[in-house]
Design a protein around this motif. Structure first.
Motif, mmCIF file in Angstrom:
data_model
loop_
_atom_site.group_PDB
_atom_site.id
_atom_site.type_symbol
_atom_site.label_atom_id
_atom_site.label_comp_id
_atom_site.label_asym_id
_atom_site.label_seq_id
_atom_site.Cartn_x
_atom_site.Cartn_y
_atom_site.Cartn_z
ATOM 1 N N THR A 133 4.699 -8.723 3.357
ATOM 2 C CA THR A 133 3.592 -7.782 3.235
ATOM 3 C C THR A 133 2.430 -8.206 4.106
ATOM 4 O OG1 THR A 133 2.370 -6.479 1.590
ATOM 5 C CG2 THR A 133 2.369 -8.886 1.301
ATOM 6 N N THR A 155 9.193 -2.735 5.757
ATOM 7 C CA THR A 155 9.934 -3.844 5.141
ATOM 8 C C THR A 155 11.203 -3.334 4.475
ATOM 9 O OG1 THR A 155 7.938 -5.146 4.767
ATOM 10 C CG2 THR A 155 9.834 -5.643 3.374
ATOM 11 N N CYS A 168 3.585 -1.242 0.892
ATOM 12 C CA CYS A 168 4.681 -1.001 1.834
ATOM 13 C C CYS A 168 4.395 0.051 2.895
ATOM 14 C CB CYS A 168 5.955 -0.669 1.081
ATOM 15 S SG CYS A 168 5.959 0.932 0.245
ATOM 16 N N GLY A 181 9.460 -1.209 -3.039
ATOM 17 C CA GLY A 181 8.105 -1.254 -2.504
ATOM 18 C C GLY A 181 7.139 -0.509 -3.388
ATOM 19 N N ASP A 200 7.951 -5.405 -1.136
ATOM 20 C CA ASP A 200 6.691 -5.245 -0.419
ATOM 21 C C ASP A 200 5.721 -4.495 -1.326
ATOM 22 O OD1 ASP A 200 4.535 -4.752 1.228
ATOM 23 O OD2 ASP A 200 5.730 -4.113 2.954
#
Length: 354
Positions: A167, A100, A95, A113, A92
């Protein structure tokens, strides 16, 4: 909807909070790809059957609730279960509090992330540490930085490794936020903006067209880290700006194509509970207040009941030019990225979980 992802400055079109909706209609949408009712190949994701607070209970620190625009955990969870297998890498690039990543490690995936704001980097790391304290021995990391610089931010160990990106771009500086009521001061909003409005490095503060250009750059950078045939899942929704409907999902589709990704699906993730005959919306205080004022002014808007989910896929084969980008930071910025599909190759969902 205090707990759903990046809310627009004003709601776009959606269903009435309790407008009757036939279960047969949802089933018909689900069957558009020939899926069975209990299959996971569904175009309507029922991702709000329980409240956002219930979805986060026990997996997120109290500090997480302050984020102005959190992704609904069940949206991330559905995407991860649907497009990856245990042990695979989920990424991601924006994030936030790490939704995620947290959902990925709880499902036995690896995760990485990137987050721009240092405060939310700390919160997302705390959420990953909470998972570890609960016995989840995970491989997950959060890197602070501008996602437009992904190719130089992420270590080379991640090149060509991600099976999935989940995302959502920011929809601008206006988000849900939190509410406080103080004597003689009335209702006050807080945590309702991304960082400082003066920070032009934050995509939420640079205007709509520059946001699209920046997000296209992020999507292009993701191709370096996605494996052949990897998926990109983006949650988005339209919004109104000065009474004009901005079709952000269509614009993000164009961004993905410009970045060299192939659109494969356009789904609906419900932000309302699907009852037997109704959609029961979970509207935030701000949404309900906005809707009331707009209706009083004669504009018949409704509470938001869903987000669009746009899904892209990378080519099934990377060319030598793609691999050569990772030799050094200089070469990564100088060489173009190319993908070549196998002749006649089609997206068949090999990476989806069984």
């Amino acid at each position: 909807m205090t707990d759903d992802r990046r809310a627009p400055s004003s709601p776009g079109p959606a269903d009435e909070p309790t407008q009757p909706i036939s279960r047969a209609l949802i089933d018909a949408l689900d069957h558009q790809t020939g899926a069975q009712p209990d299959s996971r190949d569904l175009s309507v994701w029922t991702t709000a059957q329980v409240s956002p607070a219930t979805q986060r209970k026990g997996k997120y620190t109290p500090e997480s609730t302050a984020h102005p625009a959190k992704m609904l955990p069940d949206i991330a969870r559905h995407a991860i279960e649907h497009y990856t297998r245990p042990g695979e890498l989920v990424l991601d690039p924006m994030c936030g509090i790490g939704t995620t990543l947290v959902e990925a490690v709880h499902l036995g995936r690896r995760a990485v992330g990137v987050e721009y704001e240092p405060h939310w980097v700390a919160v997302s790391r705390s959420n990953l540490e909470l998972a570890r304290e609960q016995g989840i021995d995970h491989d997950a990391h959060v890197i602070q930085g501008d996602a437009r610089q992904l190719v130089t931010l992420l270590p080379q160990e991640y090149v060509g490794q991600a099976a999935l990106v989940v995302t959502s771009p920011p929809y601008g500086p206006s988000t849900h936020g939190r509410v406080a009521v103080a004597p003689s001061e009335g209702i006050q909003k807080y945590w309702h903006r991304y960082g400082s409005a003066l920070d032009r490095g934050n995509l939420a503060n640079i205007g709509h067209h520059r946001l699209l250009a920046g997000f296209t750059r992020i999507l292009a950078g993701l191709r370096t880290f996605l494996r052949p045939g990897g998926h990109v899942v983006i949650t988005i929704r339209p919004w109104r700006e000065h009474s004009e409907l901005i079709d952000l999902p269509a614009q993000i589709l164009a961004c993905g194509r410009a970045a060299g990704l192939t659109p494969t699906e356009r789904n609906v993730a419900l932000l309302a509970r699907a009852a037997e005959t109704d959609l029961v919306a979970r509207g935030s205080f701000f949404q309900r207040d906005f809707i009331r004022k707009q209706r009083e002014a004669g504009l018949p808007l409704h509470l938001i009941a869903h987000e669009d989910v746009v899904v892209f896929r990378t080519a099934m084969v990377h060319t030598f030019a793609q691999a050569s980008r990772v030799r050094s930071p200089a070469s990564r910025s100088a060489l173009p990225m190319q993908h070549t599909d196998l002749k006649g190759e089609q997206a068949t969902g090999e990476s989806r979980a069984a």
